[in-house]
Design a protein around this motif. Structure first.
Motif, mmCIF file in Angstrom:
data_model
loop_
_atom_site.group_PDB
_atom_site.id
_atom_site.type_symbol
_atom_site.label_atom_id
_atom_site.label_comp_id
_atom_site.label_asym_id
_atom_site.label_seq_id
_atom_site.Cartn_x
_atom_site.Cartn_y
_atom_site.Cartn_z
ATOM 1 N N TRP A 14 0.837 -1.191 0.000
ATOM 2 C CA TRP A 14 0.000 0.000 0.000
ATOM 3 C C TRP A 14 0.875 1.245 0.000
ATOM 4 O O TRP A 14 1.601 1.509 0.958
ATOM 5 N N LEU A 15 0.796 2.028 -1.075
ATOM 6 C CA LEU A 15 1.528 3.286 -1.140
ATOM 7 C C LEU A 15 0.821 4.300 -0.268
ATOM 8 O O LEU A 15 -0.360 4.494 -0.380
ATOM 9 N N ARG A 16 1.567 4.956 0.610
ATOM 10 C CA ARG A 16 0.896 5.697 1.625
ATOM 11 C C ARG A 16 1.044 7.211 1.631
ATOM 12 O O ARG A 16 0.217 7.882 2.212
ATOM 13 N N ARG A 17 2.031 7.838 1.090
ATOM 14 C CA ARG A 17 2.292 9.195 1.532
ATOM 15 C C ARG A 17 2.162 10.228 0.439
ATOM 16 O O ARG A 17 2.668 10.064 -0.643
ATOM 17 N N PRO A 85 -4.712 -1.231 11.267
ATOM 18 C CA PRO A 85 -4.060 -2.502 10.944
ATOM 19 C C PRO A 85 -2.655 -2.263 10.385
ATOM 20 O O PRO A 85 -2.211 -1.135 10.217
ATOM 21 N N GLY A 86 -2.004 -3.373 10.051
ATOM 22 C CA GLY A 86 -0.695 -3.283 9.405
ATOM 23 C C GLY A 86 0.427 -3.784 10.275
ATOM 24 O O GLY A 86 0.826 -3.116 11.221
ATOM 25 N N PHE A 87 0.949 -4.967 9.945
ATOM 26 C CA PHE A 87 2.001 -5.595 10.737
ATOM 27 C C PHE A 87 3.399 -5.343 10.172
ATOM 28 O O PHE A 87 4.384 -5.508 10.885
ATOM 29 N N GLU A 88 3.504 -4.979 8.902
ATOM 30 C CA GLU A 88 4.820 -4.809 8.292
ATOM 31 C C GLU A 88 4.793 -3.625 7.335
ATOM 32 O O GLU A 88 3.761 -3.329 6.725
ATOM 33 N N PHE A 89 5.926 -2.935 7.228
ATOM 34 C CA PHE A 89 5.964 -1.739 6.398
ATOM 35 C C PHE A 89 7.404 -1.434 6.009
ATOM 36 O O PHE A 89 8.360 -1.978 6.559
ATOM 37 N N SER A 90 7.541 -0.535 5.055
ATOM 38 C CA SER A 90 8.850 -0.010 4.690
ATOM 39 C C SER A 90 8.754 1.501 4.591
ATOM 40 O O SER A 90 7.676 2.057 4.365
ATOM 41 N N GLY A 91 9.896 2.168 4.754
ATOM 42 C CA GLY A 91 9.902 3.617 4.669
ATOM 43 C C GLY A 91 11.245 4.194 5.046
ATOM 44 O O GLY A 91 12.272 3.498 5.017
ATOM 45 N N THR A 92 11.248 5.475 5.397
ATOM 46 C CA THR A 92 12.481 6.160 5.786
ATOM 47 C C THR A 92 12.313 6.770 7.167
ATOM 48 O O THR A 92 11.208 7.170 7.566
ATOM 49 N N VAL A 93 13.403 6.867 7.885
ATOM 50 C CA VAL A 93 13.386 7.377 9.260
ATOM 51 C C VAL A 93 13.200 8.893 9.242
ATOM 52 O O VAL A 93 13.945 9.622 8.580
ATOM 53 N N LEU A 94 12.194 9.365 9.987
ATOM 54 C CA LEU A 94 11.938 10.792 10.122
ATOM 55 C C LEU A 94 12.558 11.380 11.386
ATOM 56 O O LEU A 94 13.055 12.511 11.387
ATOM 57 N N GLU A 95 12.524 10.612 12.460
ATOM 58 C CA GLU A 95 12.939 11.131 13.769
ATOM 59 C C GLU A 95 13.359 9.969 14.655
ATOM 60 O O GLU A 95 12.776 8.877 14.575
ATOM 61 N N THR A 96 14.334 10.176 15.504
ATOM 62 C CA THR A 96 14.783 9.141 16.439
ATOM 63 C C THR A 96 14.790 9.680 17.863
ATOM 64 O O THR A 96 15.051 10.869 18.096
ATOM 65 N N PHE A 115 0.293 -3.984 14.781
ATOM 66 C CA PHE A 115 -0.660 -3.114 14.103
ATOM 67 C C PHE A 115 0.016 -1.757 13.809
ATOM 68 O O PHE A 115 1.230 -1.630 13.906
ATOM 69 N N ASN A 116 -0.768 -0.786 13.407
ATOM 70 C CA ASN A 116 -0.324 0.608 13.177
ATOM 71 C C ASN A 116 0.483 0.833 11.911
ATOM 72 O O ASN A 116 0.946 1.948 11.674
ATOM 73 N N GLY A 117 0.670 -0.183 11.064
ATOM 74 C CA GLY A 117 1.495 0.010 9.882
ATOM 75 C C GLY A 117 0.797 0.730 8.737
ATOM 76 O O GLY A 117 1.456 1.350 7.903
ATOM 77 N N MET A 118 -0.527 0.666 8.662
ATOM 78 C CA MET A 118 -1.253 1.271 7.543
ATOM 79 C C MET A 118 -1.530 2.748 7.826
ATOM 80 O O MET A 118 -2.671 3.178 8.017
ATOM 81 N N ALA A 119 -0.475 3.506 7.872
ATOM 82 C CA ALA A 119 -0.576 4.934 8.162
ATOM 83 C C ALA A 119 0.591 5.643 7.508
ATOM 84 O O ALA A 119 1.567 5.016 7.098
#
Length: 306
Positions: A14-17, A85-96, A115-119
């Motif tokens: 799912w493309l998200r942003r 929902p959402g157990f797995e995702f990919s992306g880039t780090v925004l903040e640590t 959960f929380n991956g579909m965002a």
């Protein structure tokens, strides 16, 4: 029906942003507000990052069967409504967070979330993130953690698969099945018998590295596997027999080992096994079989080995 409608809303990755959104603004998330109903896309306020956490700009999120079960209220973990929902995702780090040492801002990562991956954003513990090489597309990377993580856990950590051993993979054409074939064949140097429900699926499994295949819609899976392993004369005469041996045998009586993976969909023959199979860790990982080849629990019913 709800699963079909829900699946039409989100593809496997799912493309998200939307471009230009920063982490200081509200972000979009897919919310399950009512079980067995389509998800709603809503604006969500970001929360602060704790010292050990990382905020990730989510690019893609994998869609797994567990997500569908959770949205239908049939998963072993039942989050309070509404949830994302959402157990797995990919992306880039925004903040640590201040104590994070494994990744830095701008790193390309994959993550496994509860959960929380579909965002558009996901705040997650640094221990649940892994950097990925630049050569791996984020779209493909998003679907790696669950299937390949399960395959590695099942084969290497739970079953301790050794080179030359035989692994029977049921539902071999699915995401996890293909990952098991890949890891077993190309990493652990094991032999794979792929079992699937059609000739087309068996062909796909063979293309991915399986040494042999069985179409279990055309006859007894047990008999076909016994023939492949040269075990026709051994006493393994019923569906629950294999399941019993999987748990109870302490000495192998077959020259090769197979792996049993998955949850129980049918009745359990021995009451004392119920607590083991309800355990979230065991239920979604693997139990080693060291006596007779074992297949996915759902391949058998109480009446026999079909």
């Amino acid at each position: 029906m709800a699963a079909v409608v829900w699946a039409r809303c989100f593809s496997r990755a799912w493309l998200r942003r939307r471009a230009g959104l920063g982490c200081g603004r509200h972000y979009r998330a897919a919310l399950c507000a009512e079980l067995k109903q389509p998800l709603a896309i809503e604006e969500v306020a970001p929360r602060p990052v704790q010292p050990h956490e990382v905020r990730v700009d989510v690019h893609f999120c994998g869609v797994n069967f567990a997500d569908i079960l959770a949205c239908c209220g049939q998963y072993q973990e039942k989050p309070h409504l509404p949830f994302t929902p959402g157990f797995e995702f990919s992306g880039t780090v925004l903040e640590t967070g201040r104590d994070v040492s494994t990744v830095k801002e701008g790193d390309r990562v994959i993550g496994v979330s509860t959960f929380n991956g579909m965002a558009e954003e996901c705040v997650i513990d640094q221990k649940r993130l892994w950097q990925i090489p630049e050569s791996v597309p984020l779209r493909e990377a998003a679907t790696l953690p669950i299937s390949y993580g399960t395959a590695i856990l099942a084969l290497e950590h739970r079953a301790c698969t050794q080179p030359g051993e035989t692994v029977l993979v049921t539902a071999a054409a699915g995401a996890t099945g293909l990952a098991v074939i890949d890891v077993a064949t190309n990493v652990l140097q094991a032999k794979v018998i792929a079992a699937a429900g059609s000739d087309e699926k068996c062909k796909l499994a063979m293309q991915r590295g399986a040494q042999s295949s069985v179409n279990y819609s055309q006859g007894s899976l047990k008999e076909a596997v016994e023939k492949l392993l040269g075990m026709g004369g051994q006493d393994c005469s019923g569906g629950f027999c294999w399941r019993h041996h999987c748990f109870c045998a302490c000495q192998p009586s077959a020259p090769e080992e197979c792996v049993c993976h998955g949850g129980v969909l049918g009745p359990i023959p021995r009451p004392e096994l119920s607590p083991l199979l309800r355990d979230p860790f065991l239920g979604c990982s693997v139990l080693p079989a060291t006596a007779h080849p074992a297949t996915h629990w759902s391949s058998f019913q109480a009446g026999g080995g079909q």
